[in-house]
Write a protein that holds these residues in place. Structure first.
Motif, PDB file in Angstrom:
ATOM      1  N   SER A 199       0.831  -1.209   0.000  1.00 58.52           N
ATOM      2  CA  SER A 199       0.000   0.000   0.000  1.00 58.52           C
ATOM      3  C   SER A 199       0.862   1.255   0.000  1.00 58.52           C
ATOM      4  O   SER A 199       0.583   2.223  -0.725  1.00 58.52           O
ATOM      5  CB  SER A 199      -0.920  -0.011   1.225  1.00 58.52           C
ATOM      6  N   LEU A 200       1.928   1.261   0.800  1.00 59.41           N
ATOM      7  CA  LEU A 200       2.844   2.402   0.855  1.00 59.41           C
ATOM      8  C   LEU A 200       3.461   2.661  -0.507  1.00 59.41           C
ATOM      9  O   LEU A 200       3.516   3.808  -0.989  1.00 59.41           O
ATOM     10  CB  LEU A 200       3.938   2.133   1.891  1.00 59.41           C
ATOM     11  N   VAL A 201       3.917   1.600  -1.157  1.00 61.76           N
ATOM     12  CA  VAL A 201       4.552   1.723  -2.476  1.00 61.76           C
ATOM     13  C   VAL A 201       3.556   2.246  -3.509  1.00 61.76           C
ATOM     14  O   VAL A 201       3.870   3.123  -4.312  1.00 61.76           O
ATOM     15  CB  VAL A 201       5.137   0.363  -2.917  1.00 61.76           C
ATOM     16  N   SER A 202       2.349   1.696  -3.494  1.00 61.61           N
ATOM     17  CA  SER A 202       1.330   2.104  -4.477  1.00 61.61           C
ATOM     18  C   SER A 202       1.036   3.596  -4.376  1.00 61.61           C
ATOM     19  O   SER A 202       0.870   4.284  -5.391  1.00 61.61           O
ATOM     20  CB  SER A 202       0.047   1.295  -4.261  1.00 61.61           C
ATOM     21  N   GLN A 203       0.984   4.112  -3.153  1.00 61.63           N
ATOM     22  CA  GLN A 203       0.721   5.537  -2.971  1.00 61.63           C
ATOM     23  C   GLN A 203       1.905   6.378  -3.436  1.00 61.63           C
ATOM     24  O   GLN A 203       1.732   7.435  -4.048  1.00 61.63           O
ATOM     25  CB  GLN A 203       0.424   5.829  -1.507  1.00 61.63           C
ATOM     26  N   SER A 204       3.116   5.925  -3.166  1.00 63.26           N
ATOM     27  CA  SER A 204       4.294   6.720  -3.503  1.00 63.26           C
ATOM     28  C   SER A 204       4.529   6.782  -5.003  1.00 63.26           C
ATOM     29  O   SER A 204       5.021   7.786  -5.523  1.00 63.26           O
ATOM     30  CB  SER A 204       5.533   6.158  -2.808  1.00 63.26           C
TER      31      SER A 204
END
Length: 557
Positions: A199-204
């Motif tokens: 989720s963190l990667v997808s947002q970044s």
């Protein structure tokens, strides 16, 4: 020469006479006729600037909005043709266009015959109109200008890159977590886990220019783990020998305040502490009520009766030390995880680029980033020149939803002398970050236009509602905090045939009402009802209230 106007004080927009030159910011609140204005600008560009429909770029943010704009612009061209051919109309814009053409007279650059011919040609060639989504525009430019942009012709566009993200994150997980200590793994799983990292990667990835500050180095978690283990073993050994004495102190000490150290609760605390020490040092958290056994906890004001001193025992000091070592271990784990997250973001960006190149695929975000990068790369000037040659004018709809990458593309390509660029949107909506919008990108973009305008009439709402909204937001000089996002009051047009059809307050109720949600109505116990209302509970109540009000209004109709 273009006259620069302050972007902080936009002028009223005149659809019929505003110059079609330079870069213009048009702020349009909801209901002020944004689509009507875009269609009118398109017609003027065709008539007054003699620009072919395939050389007027219109960009919006969704496929649905693209189709709507195509329909509205085509209809507007047809209505304009009818007006120039003598069909009566009560549309002031169309009548104004005809008058402008008539005023030019013989020998001018724009005759009545020219107007009719240009509109007919626009309608005949409208299937080639350049009305796209932002991603559609970027894809087309990368393909048509493949030599200048360095893009491949046969790259596949993937609408969902979640499987690739998951694959890369799991590779990183295997590399960095399989050899870590079991206790650190337990900590990571309790904090985030692979799904949280994905989720963190997808947002970044949606923010190509994101920068992580400050740079973080991985701390020595082994030392923190060892220190905690030693403190745990010392406290456990003391507890094994002194638990009866400790229990007696807590139960009988006359200085303890029995509200905080209830004799009914202490036996349960003892059982919890027994279980905690029996499970060993490989636990992530201290047990419940552990602070009750620490020296610092016993020294708190609420723990003691007035004027009394706290009880003393070596076990309480050992618990203090264990609590401190637990916090130090948690801090080390937290810093270690944060450092790994930073490494992960960099790793994913590199791996995404490599693996997409191998598979010859790209995502929607790649379309934006690749075009922006190409415009600033080795062939950037040639690419920008090709785009300007392709499109003589650009109308950017929903501009409040822009981000730094999107605006950089439009600015680089069209914010130059000799080109027409209209940036159209509602700055207030930029606050909410719809579709990845960046309010600060919008605020920065406001500094560039040669002129700034606003649409001053709301055609959707009734007059007294407009007046009420103006009263609420115009009462503060900075209603939306930032000077770059001012509140511009709008008016209701005096002549509007369908004015009465907008009224829903049949029984004379005020058009703007404030509903207060009472938190006491929620929760089964008194304690729950005294808590702050949660977001979920508030949303539920709001939806129920709105549904009830709509049903009531429909009954009135």
């Amino acid at each position: 020469m273009l006259v620069t106007k302050s972007p902080h004080s936009p002028e009223p927009f005149d659809l019929l006479h505003t110059p079609l030159t330079g870069t213009n910011l048009l702020e349009a609140s909801a209901g002020t006729g944004k689509t009507y204005t875009i269609a009118g600008l398109f017609v003027r560009l065709v008539l007054e600037e003699n620009i072919e429909v395939n050389r007027i770029l219109v960009v919006t943010f969704t496929e649905a909005a693209t189709e709507e704009l195509k329909g509205r612009i085509r209809s507007r061209l047809a209505e304009s043709l009818a007006a120039f051919e003598g069909e009566p109309t009560d549309d002031p814009f169309l009548n104004g266009l005809v008058e402008k053409c008539d005023e030019n007279g013989e020998g001018s650059t724009l005759s009545a015959n020219d107007c009719v011919r240009r509109i007919r040609e626009a309608l005949q060639g409208f299937d080639e109109a350049a009305i796209f989504t932002i991603h559609g525009f970027c894809k087309r430019m990368l393909h048509e200008c493949a030599f200048e942009s360095g893009a491949l012709f046969d790259t596949e566009l993937v609408t969902d890159q979640s499987s690739l993200i998951e694959e890369i994150v799991k590779d990183f997980w295997r590399t960095h977590f399989y050899g870590a200590s079991p206790l650190f793994i337990d900590y990571v799983l309790s904090e985030t886990g692979p799904s949280g990292l994905i989720s963190l990667v997808s947002q970044s990835l949606a923010h190509a220019d994101i920068r992580i500050i400050p740079e973080i180095k991985r701390p020595d978690t082994d030392a923190a783990e060892t220190a905690y283990k030693e403190a745990f073993e010392a406290a456990a050994a003391c507890w094994e020998k002194e638990r009866t004495a400790v229990k007696t102190i807590l139960m009988e000490d006359t200085g303890l305040h029995r509200t905080s150290y209830s004799r009914k609760s202490i036996p349960d605390w003892i059982k919890t502490l027994n279980a905690f020490f029996a499970l060993g040092h490989t636990q992530i958290d201290l047990c419940s009520k552990f602070e009750k056994f620490t020296t610092s906890g016993l020294h708190e004001t609420k723990s003691l009766r007035k004027g009394q001193t706290p009880p003393c025992h070596p076990f309480f000091d050992l618990c203090d030390d264990l609590q401190a070592k637990h916090q130090a271990r948690a801090d080390a784990f937290g810093q270690h995880l944060l450092a790994l997250k930073v490494e992960l973001l960099g790793y994913v960006r590199q791996e995404m680029k490599k693996r997409k190149a191998v598979s010859n695929i790209q995502s929607f975000d790649d379309l934006l980033n690749n075009l922006r990068n190409a415009l600033h790369g080795e062939g950037g000037e040639a690419l920008a020149a090709r785009i300007r040659e392709r499109y003589r004018a650009a109308l950017i709809d929903e501009f409040q939803d822009t981000d730094p990458v999107q605006y950089d593309i439009f600015k680089t390509a069209f914010h130059v002398p000799g080109h027409v660029l209209f940036l159209i949107g509602d700055p207030k909506q930029a606050i909410y970050g719809f579709r990845g919008a960046d309010v600060f990108a919008y605020m920065g973009a406001k500094q560039d236009p040669n002129a700034a305008y606003t649409l001053g009439y709301n055609w959707r709402s009734q007059a007294d509602l407009i007046q009420a909204v103006n009263a609420v937001f115009d009462g503060h000089p900075r209603a939306f905090v930032y000077e770059e996002i001012p509140f511009s009051p709008v008016q209701a047009p005096e002549a509007r045939p369908d004015k009465e059809s907008l009224r829903v307050d049949k029984d004379g109720e005020p058009p703007l009402q404030v509903w207060l949600v009472e938190a006491e109505n929620f929760g089964e116990t008194e304690k729950e009802r005294k808590k702050a209302l949660s977001k979920g509970a508030a949303v539920k109540r709001i939806l129920e209230s709105v549904a009830t009000e709509i049903s009531r209004l429909l009954d009135l109709g």
